[in-house]
Design an enzyme around this catalytic site. Structure first.
Site, PDB file in Angstrom:
ATOM      1  N   LYS A  17       2.154   1.124   9.634  1.00  0.00           N
ATOM      2  CA  LYS A  17       3.346   0.583   8.959  1.00  0.00           C
ATOM      3  C   LYS A  17       4.340   1.711   8.653  1.00  0.00           C
ATOM      4  CE  LYS A  17       0.957  -1.088   5.428  1.00  0.00           C
ATOM      5  NZ  LYS A  17      -0.388  -0.571   5.757  1.00  0.00           N
ATOM      6  N   ARG A  92       0.582  -6.712  -1.941  1.00  0.00           N
ATOM      7  CA  ARG A  92      -0.809  -6.542  -1.514  1.00  0.00           C
ATOM      8  C   ARG A  92      -1.718  -7.621  -2.081  1.00  0.00           C
ATOM      9  NH1 ARG A  92      -0.246  -0.609  -0.532  1.00  0.00           N
ATOM     10  NH2 ARG A  92      -2.120   0.196   0.430  1.00  0.00           N
ATOM     11  N   ARG A 131      -5.424  11.776   9.271  1.00  0.00           N
ATOM     12  CA  ARG A 131      -3.984  11.758   8.962  1.00  0.00           C
ATOM     13  C   ARG A 131      -3.571  12.981   8.145  1.00  0.00           C
ATOM     14  NH1 ARG A 131      -1.361   6.448   6.402  1.00  0.00           N
ATOM     15  NH2 ARG A 131      -2.785   6.782   4.679  1.00  0.00           N
ATOM     16  N   ARG A 164      -4.131  13.383   2.300  1.00  0.00           N
ATOM     17  CA  ARG A 164      -4.141  12.586   1.067  1.00  0.00           C
ATOM     18  C   ARG A 164      -5.561  12.457   0.549  1.00  0.00           C
ATOM     19  NH1 ARG A 164      -0.737   7.171   2.291  1.00  0.00           N
ATOM     20  NH2 ARG A 164      -2.415   6.375   0.976  1.00  0.00           N
ATOM     21  N   ARG A 175     -10.712   1.187   0.797  1.00  0.00           N
ATOM     22  CA  ARG A 175      -9.363   0.600   0.886  1.00  0.00           C
ATOM     23  C   ARG A 175      -9.356  -0.555   1.890  1.00  0.00           C
ATOM     24  NH1 ARG A 175      -6.414   5.727   2.452  1.00  0.00           N
ATOM     25  NH2 ARG A 175      -4.474   4.546   2.488  1.00  0.00           N
TER      26      ARG A 175
HETATM   27  P1  AMP Z   1      -0.503   3.328   0.469  1.00  0.00           P
HETATM   28  O1  AMP Z   1       0.290   4.584   0.459  1.00  0.00           O
HETATM   29  O2  AMP Z   1       0.325   2.108   0.741  1.00  0.00           O
HETATM   30  O3  AMP Z   1      -1.708   3.413   1.381  1.00  0.00           O
HETATM   31  O4  AMP Z   1      -1.071   3.130  -1.008  1.00  0.00           O
HETATM   32  C1  AMP Z   1      -1.953   4.079  -1.590  1.00  0.00           C
HETATM   33  C2  AMP Z   1      -2.582   3.490  -2.844  1.00  0.00           C
HETATM   34  O5  AMP Z   1      -1.556   3.196  -3.807  1.00  0.00           O
HETATM   35  C3  AMP Z   1      -3.326   2.163  -2.657  1.00  0.00           C
HETATM   36  O6  AMP Z   1      -4.653   2.352  -2.180  1.00  0.00           O
HETATM   37  C4  AMP Z   1      -3.274   1.590  -4.071  1.00  0.00           C
HETATM   38  O7  AMP Z   1      -4.203   2.253  -4.922  1.00  0.00           O
HETATM   39  C5  AMP Z   1      -1.868   1.996  -4.527  1.00  0.00           C
HETATM   40  N1  AMP Z   1      -0.880   0.957  -4.159  1.00  0.00           N
HETATM   41  C6  AMP Z   1       0.142   1.086  -3.259  1.00  0.00           C
HETATM   42  N2  AMP Z   1       0.829  -0.051  -3.148  1.00  0.00           N
HETATM   43  C7  AMP Z   1       0.236  -0.938  -3.989  1.00  0.00           C
HETATM   44  C8  AMP Z   1       0.459  -2.312  -4.293  1.00  0.00           C
HETATM   45  N3  AMP Z   1       1.430  -3.023  -3.695  1.00  0.00           N
HETATM   46  N4  AMP Z   1      -0.359  -2.895  -5.212  1.00  0.00           N
HETATM   47  C9  AMP Z   1      -1.319  -2.205  -5.830  1.00  0.00           C
HETATM   48  N5  AMP Z   1      -1.626  -0.928  -5.556  1.00  0.00           N
HETATM   49  C10 AMP Z   1      -0.850  -0.284  -4.647  1.00  0.00           C
END
Ligand code: AMP
Length: 218
Positions: A17, A92, A131, A164, A175
């Protein structure tokens, strides 16, 4: 000019994405809104929100719905989002999707399209654990498939690349489990209201991008 410009990119972590957002943003004037990036910025600034979010993020768990929905509603109301936006990693949960529907319609910026990105699990795990992310411009690279020209340095801005903390094998697996349990129900949710289109994100970047453009102009 795209036919659809108020967008949600939906899909498991590692599906591409963020990567295809980066490519699309070179061609289109859209605002990229990644809730993960906003939360990581809160952590870097040491805010109270950042502190409570970090504990959840390090376990691969979701941050509470209302917190992320409020962050997104505030960002979407800013004037630059009139040009169109990509919501990357939000919503999400079905509860977040309901909050988004209410806030986006209230400000007259309803969703036009939800693009589902998906790829086989073993490829997602491989992408996540290899990554590398730029600290400065957030671009992503990959130790296996998309190495930077110079080790540890971002090709685009010269920033430092890092792994990360939630891209470890254990957290990445968690995740994906959280995605299956809490986020995958959104596929049916958006299919039912006619907004969903899907692309195969196991394709190489150029082909994936062509597939993305096709659904954004369909
Ligand atoms: P991402 O960078 O999108 O992979 O998000 C990393 C982490 O941030 C996720 O595993 C969640 O812990 C938190 N996070 C990001 N977006 C959301 C969301 N829309 N709702 C809840 N937690 C989020």
């Amino acid at each position: 000019m795209l036919k659809h410009k108020n967008l949600v990119f939906l899909g498991p972590p590692g599906a591409g994405k963020g990567t295809l957002s980066e490519v699309l943003l070179k061609d289109e004037k859209l605002v990229h809104i990644s809730t993960g990036d906003i939360l990581r910025a809160e952590i870097a600034q040491g805010t109270e929100l950042g502190k409570s979010a970090k504990a959840l993020m390090d376990q691969g768990k979701l941050v509470p719905d209302q917190i992320v929905a409020d962050m997104v509603a505030a960002r979407l109301a800013q004037p630059d989002c009139e040009a169109g936006f990509i919501l990357d990693g939000f919503p999400r949960t079905v509860a977040q999707a309901e909050l988004l529907k209410a806030s986006s319609e209230k400000i007259g910026r309803p969703l036009h399209k939800v693009v589902l990105f998906d790829a086989p699990r073993d490829l997602l795990i491989q992408r996540l654990t290899a990554r590398l992310t730029c600290r400065k411009c957030k671009a992503s690279f990959n130790k296996l498939f998309a190495k930077p020209a110079k080790e540890g340095i971002c090709d685009h801005c010269g920033g430092e690349l890092f792994q990360r903390s939630d891209d470890s094998l254990e957290t990445a697996q968690n995740r994906l489990k959280v995605y299956d349990e809490q986020t995958a129900p959104l596929i049916d949710y958006y299919r039912k209201n006619g907004l969903l289109a899907a692309i195969d994100s196991s394709l190489p970047k150029a082909e994936g991008y062509a597939a993305l453009l096709a659904v954004l102009n369909a």
